[in-house]
Design a protein around this motif. Structure first.
Motif, PDB file in Angstrom:
ATOM      1  N   ALA A  40       0.712  -1.082  -0.041  1.00 37.19           N
ATOM      2  CA  ALA A  40      -0.086   0.018  -0.084  1.00 37.19           C
ATOM      3  C   ALA A  40       1.139   1.081  -0.127  1.00 37.19           C
ATOM      4  CB  ALA A  40      -0.988  -0.013   1.260  1.00 37.19           C
ATOM      5  N   PRO A  41       0.560   2.350  -0.321  1.00 35.01           N
ATOM      6  CA  PRO A  41       1.135   3.653  -0.479  1.00 35.01           C
ATOM      7  C   PRO A  41       1.948   3.833   0.952  1.00 35.01           C
ATOM      8  CG  PRO A  41      -0.913   3.877  -1.776  1.00 35.01           C
ATOM      9  CD  PRO A  41      -0.888   2.685  -0.952  1.00 35.01           C
ATOM     10  N   GLY A  42       3.084   3.949   0.862  1.00 35.28           N
ATOM     11  CA  GLY A  42       3.737   4.407   2.255  1.00 35.28           C
ATOM     12  C   GLY A  42       3.894   3.291   3.197  1.00 35.28           C
ATOM     13  N   LYS A  43       3.391   2.207   2.865  1.00 33.46           N
ATOM     14  CA  LYS A  43       3.616   0.968   3.708  1.00 33.46           C
ATOM     15  C   LYS A  43       4.554  -0.069   2.966  1.00 33.46           C
ATOM     16  CE  LYS A  43      -0.772   1.757   5.843  1.00 33.46           C
ATOM     17  NZ  LYS A  43      -2.030   0.972   6.266  1.00 33.46           N
ATOM     18  N   GLY A  44       5.103  -0.975   3.817  1.00 27.13           N
ATOM     19  CA  GLY A  44       5.794  -2.085   3.514  1.00 27.13           C
ATOM     20  C   GLY A  44       5.104  -3.212   2.997  1.00 27.13           C
ATOM     21  N   LEU A  45       5.890  -3.997   2.712  1.00 29.12           N
ATOM     22  CA  LEU A  45       5.207  -5.417   1.738  1.00 29.12           C
ATOM     23  C   LEU A  45       4.247  -6.161   2.712  1.00 29.12           C
ATOM     24  CD1 LEU A  45       8.377  -6.621  -0.244  1.00 29.12           C
ATOM     25  CD2 LEU A  45       6.331  -5.425  -1.418  1.00 29.12           C
ATOM     26  N   GLU A  46       3.334  -6.565   2.263  1.00 26.36           N
ATOM     27  CA  GLU A  46       2.257  -7.383   2.985  1.00 26.36           C
ATOM     28  C   GLU A  46       1.995  -8.703   2.288  1.00 26.36           C
ATOM     29  OE1 GLU A  46      -1.667  -5.966   5.518  1.00 26.36           O
ATOM     30  OE2 GLU A  46      -1.383  -5.339   3.493  1.00 26.36           O
ATOM     31  N   TRP A  47       2.032  -9.872   2.937  1.00 23.94           N
ATOM     32  CA  TRP A  47       1.954 -10.993   2.369  1.00 23.94           C
ATOM     33  C   TRP A  47       0.534 -11.346   2.200  1.00 23.94           C
ATOM     34  CZ3 TRP A  47      -0.121 -15.752   4.458  1.00 23.94           C
ATOM     35  CH2 TRP A  47      -0.013 -16.682   3.588  1.00 23.94           C
ATOM     36  N   VAL A  48       0.152 -11.839   1.238  1.00 22.77           N
ATOM     37  CA  VAL A  48      -1.401 -12.138   0.714  1.00 22.77           C
ATOM     38  C   VAL A  48      -1.724 -13.553   0.603  1.00 22.77           C
ATOM     39  CG1 VAL A  48      -3.182 -11.689  -0.814  1.00 22.77           C
ATOM     40  CG2 VAL A  48      -1.575  -9.777  -0.514  1.00 22.77           C
ATOM     41  N   SER A  49      -1.023 -14.159  -0.175  1.00 24.56           N
ATOM     42  CA  SER A  49      -1.344 -15.671  -0.249  1.00 24.56           C
ATOM     43  C   SER A  49      -0.351 -16.401  -0.787  1.00 24.56           C
ATOM     44  CB  SER A  49      -2.659 -15.712  -1.465  1.00 24.56           C
ATOM     45  OG  SER A  49      -2.906 -17.113  -1.684  1.00 24.56           O
ATOM     46  N   GLN A  50      -0.309 -17.670  -0.492  1.00 23.74           N
ATOM     47  CA  GLN A  50       0.569 -18.671  -1.114  1.00 23.74           C
ATOM     48  C   GLN A  50      -0.125 -19.581  -1.907  1.00 23.74           C
ATOM     49  OE1 GLN A  50       3.865 -20.778   1.358  1.00 23.74           O
ATOM     50  NE2 GLN A  50       2.086 -22.269   1.393  1.00 23.74           N
ATOM     51  N   THR A  91      -6.259  -0.818  -1.717  1.00 24.28           N
ATOM     52  CA  THR A  91      -5.515  -0.062  -2.778  1.00 24.28           C
ATOM     53  C   THR A  91      -3.906  -0.427  -2.432  1.00 24.28           C
ATOM     54  OG1 THR A  91      -7.415   1.587  -2.991  1.00 24.28           O
ATOM     55  CG2 THR A  91      -4.810   2.335  -3.371  1.00 24.28           C
ATOM     56  N   ALA A  92      -3.309  -0.725  -3.410  1.00 22.93           N
ATOM     57  CA  ALA A  92      -1.898  -1.071  -3.250  1.00 22.93           C
ATOM     58  C   ALA A  92      -1.413  -1.397  -4.818  1.00 22.93           C
ATOM     59  CB  ALA A  92      -1.761  -2.397  -2.304  1.00 22.93           C
ATOM     60  N   MET A  93      -0.197  -1.740  -4.848  1.00 19.34           N
ATOM     61  CA  MET A  93       0.528  -2.303  -5.950  1.00 19.34           C
ATOM     62  C   MET A  93       0.576  -3.959  -5.298  1.00 19.34           C
ATOM     63  SD  MET A  93       1.971  -1.690  -8.804  1.00 19.34           S
ATOM     64  CE  MET A  93       2.705  -0.104  -8.819  1.00 19.34           C
ATOM     65  N   TYR A  94       0.166  -4.781  -6.386  1.00 17.78           N
ATOM     66  CA  TYR A  94      -0.089  -6.181  -6.105  1.00 17.78           C
ATOM     67  C   TYR A  94       1.089  -6.918  -7.102  1.00 17.78           C
ATOM     68  CZ  TYR A  94      -4.250  -5.855  -3.538  1.00 17.78           C
ATOM     69  OH  TYR A  94      -5.139  -5.518  -2.461  1.00 17.78           O
ATOM     70  N   TYR A  95       1.824  -7.872  -6.255  1.00 20.25           N
ATOM     71  CA  TYR A  95       3.015  -8.372  -6.965  1.00 20.25           C
ATOM     72  C   TYR A  95       2.668  -9.868  -6.800  1.00 20.25           C
ATOM     73  CZ  TYR A  95       5.373  -4.074  -6.362  1.00 20.25           C
ATOM     74  OH  TYR A  95       5.907  -2.707  -6.184  1.00 20.25           O
ATOM     75  N   CYS A  96       3.335 -10.679  -7.815  1.00 19.43           N
ATOM     76  CA  CYS A  96       3.321 -12.046  -7.636  1.00 19.43           C
ATOM     77  C   CYS A  96       4.844 -12.458  -7.699  1.00 19.43           C
ATOM     78  CB  CYS A  96       2.478 -12.894  -8.742  1.00 19.43           C
ATOM     79  SG  CYS A  96       3.106 -12.716 -10.491  1.00 19.43           S
TER      80      CYS A  96
END
Length: 124
Positions: A40-50, A91-96
């Motif tokens: 998310a803007p201004g925040k660190g990486l957050e794990w979502v799913s494996q 709201t965030a940038m989502y990465y795989c």
């Protein structure tokens, strides 16, 4: 060249749904555990799913609260993240990302590949 490419993001209204594909190329997806991570803007990486190839996906339960569903299709070298009932806090940038465990495919466990990310913005 090995790469991961995410797509399917954009600007959506609260309550809507998105399906984010991540297409892998140049490496054997079957060797890898796929992860979705967001920032998310201004925040660190957050794990979502494996998403493993042979078991049900696992999730950051506190984050997804039943609204996220991960899936993979090894034959199409693709993983998906379905997000329902989107909220502004999504709201965030989502990465795989592709993680190879210690075993027949690699001598050590590591994250080998990351996508460039796809922006999801939830706003009315």
């Amino acid at each position: 060249e090995a790469q991961l490419v995410e797509s399917g993001g954009g600007l959506v209204q609260p309550g809507e749904s998105l399906r984010l594909p991540c297409v892998a190329s140049g490496f054997p997806l079957s060797c890898y555990v796929m992860h979705w991570v967001r920032q998310a803007p201004g925040k660190g990486l957050e794990w979502v799913s494996q998403i493993k190839h042979d078991t049900s996906p696992s999730y950051n339960v506190d984050l997804v609260k039943g609204r996220f569903t991960g899936s993979r299709d090894n034959a199409k070298n693709t993983v998906h993240l379905q997000i329902n009932n989107l909220k502004p806090e999504d709201t965030a940038m989502y990465y795989c990302a592709a993680y190879v465990p210690l075993g027949p495919c690699a001598p050590s466990s590591r994250f080998d590949y990351w996508g460039q990310g796809i922006q999801v913005t939830v706003s009315s």
